[in-house]
Scaffold this motif. Sequence first.
Motif, short mmCIF file in Angstrom:
data_model
loop_
_atom_site.label_atom_id
_atom_site.label_comp_id
_atom_site.label_asym_id
_atom_site.label_seq_id
_atom_site.Cartn_x
_atom_site.Cartn_y
_atom_site.Cartn_z
N SER A 3 11.54 -36.50 15.40
CA SER A 3 11.11 -36.63 16.79
C SER A 3 9.66 -37.10 16.89
O SER A 3 8.87 -36.94 15.96
CB SER A 3 11.27 -35.30 17.52
OG SER A 3 10.30 -34.38 17.06
N GLN A 4 9.34 -37.64 18.03
CA GLN A 4 7.97 -38.09 18.30
C GLN A 4 7.01 -36.91 18.27
O GLN A 4 5.89 -37.02 17.77
CB GLN A 4 7.91 -38.81 19.65
CG GLN A 4 6.58 -39.45 19.96
CD GLN A 4 6.24 -40.56 18.95
OE1 GLN A 4 7.10 -41.28 18.47
NE2 GLN A 4 4.97 -40.68 18.62
N THR A 5 7.47 -35.79 18.77
CA THR A 5 6.64 -34.58 18.78
C THR A 5 6.27 -34.17 17.36
O THR A 5 5.11 -33.84 17.08
CB THR A 5 7.38 -33.43 19.47
OG1 THR A 5 7.74 -33.83 20.80
CG2 THR A 5 6.54 -32.17 19.53
N LEU A 6 7.25 -34.23 16.46
CA LEU A 6 6.97 -33.86 15.08
C LEU A 6 5.97 -34.83 14.43
O LEU A 6 5.08 -34.40 13.68
CB LEU A 6 8.28 -33.83 14.28
CG LEU A 6 8.23 -33.21 12.89
CD1 LEU A 6 7.62 -31.82 12.92
CD2 LEU A 6 9.61 -33.18 12.29
N LEU A 7 6.08 -36.08 14.73
CA LEU A 7 5.13 -37.07 14.20
C LEU A 7 3.72 -36.80 14.74
O LEU A 7 2.74 -36.92 14.00
CB LEU A 7 5.57 -38.49 14.54
CG LEU A 7 6.85 -38.96 13.82
CD1 LEU A 7 7.30 -40.31 14.38
CD2 LEU A 7 6.62 -39.03 12.33
N GLU A 8 3.62 -36.41 16.01
CA GLU A 8 2.32 -36.08 16.59
C GLU A 8 1.73 -34.85 15.92
O GLU A 8 0.52 -34.79 15.65
CB GLU A 8 2.46 -35.85 18.09
CG GLU A 8 2.74 -37.12 18.88
CD GLU A 8 3.01 -36.86 20.35
OE1 GLU A 8 2.58 -35.81 20.87
OE2 GLU A 8 3.66 -37.71 20.98
N ILE A 9 2.58 -33.87 15.63
CA ILE A 9 2.10 -32.67 14.94
C ILE A 9 1.58 -33.05 13.56
O ILE A 9 0.51 -32.58 13.14
CB ILE A 9 3.22 -31.61 14.84
CG1 ILE A 9 3.54 -31.06 16.24
CG2 ILE A 9 2.84 -30.49 13.88
CD1 ILE A 9 4.78 -30.19 16.29
N GLU A 10 2.31 -33.92 12.86
CA GLU A 10 1.86 -34.34 11.54
C GLU A 10 0.51 -35.03 11.61
O GLU A 10 -0.39 -34.76 10.80
CB GLU A 10 2.88 -35.28 10.89
CG GLU A 10 2.47 -35.72 9.50
CD GLU A 10 3.45 -36.69 8.88
OE1 GLU A 10 3.52 -36.73 7.64
OE2 GLU A 10 4.13 -37.42 9.62
#
Length: 83
Positions: A3-10
């Motif tokens: 997900s985009q959210t997971l990429l942002e967290i990374e």
Amino acid sequence: MISQTLLEIERSILSLSIEEQLWLLERIAHQVRERTYTAHKLGDAKYMEEQIAMMALDPDIQVEIAAINQEFVVAEIDGLEGL
């Protein structure tokens, strides 16, 4: 798919210092262990409930329970049940 959210967290994690990343990693590991432990405990509780239900149906266990109840019948009539 990630997900985009997971990429942002990374991306946010990469901006942290090594100390902060280590702290976060330890926190995540702790939470995963805790959740795993809790899941196992719930599984064990269900297993124990099943075992107790099976024991309650066992004629030998029923005989023992009846004998124990007979031993404590005096305590049940001592007038303290309201306490």
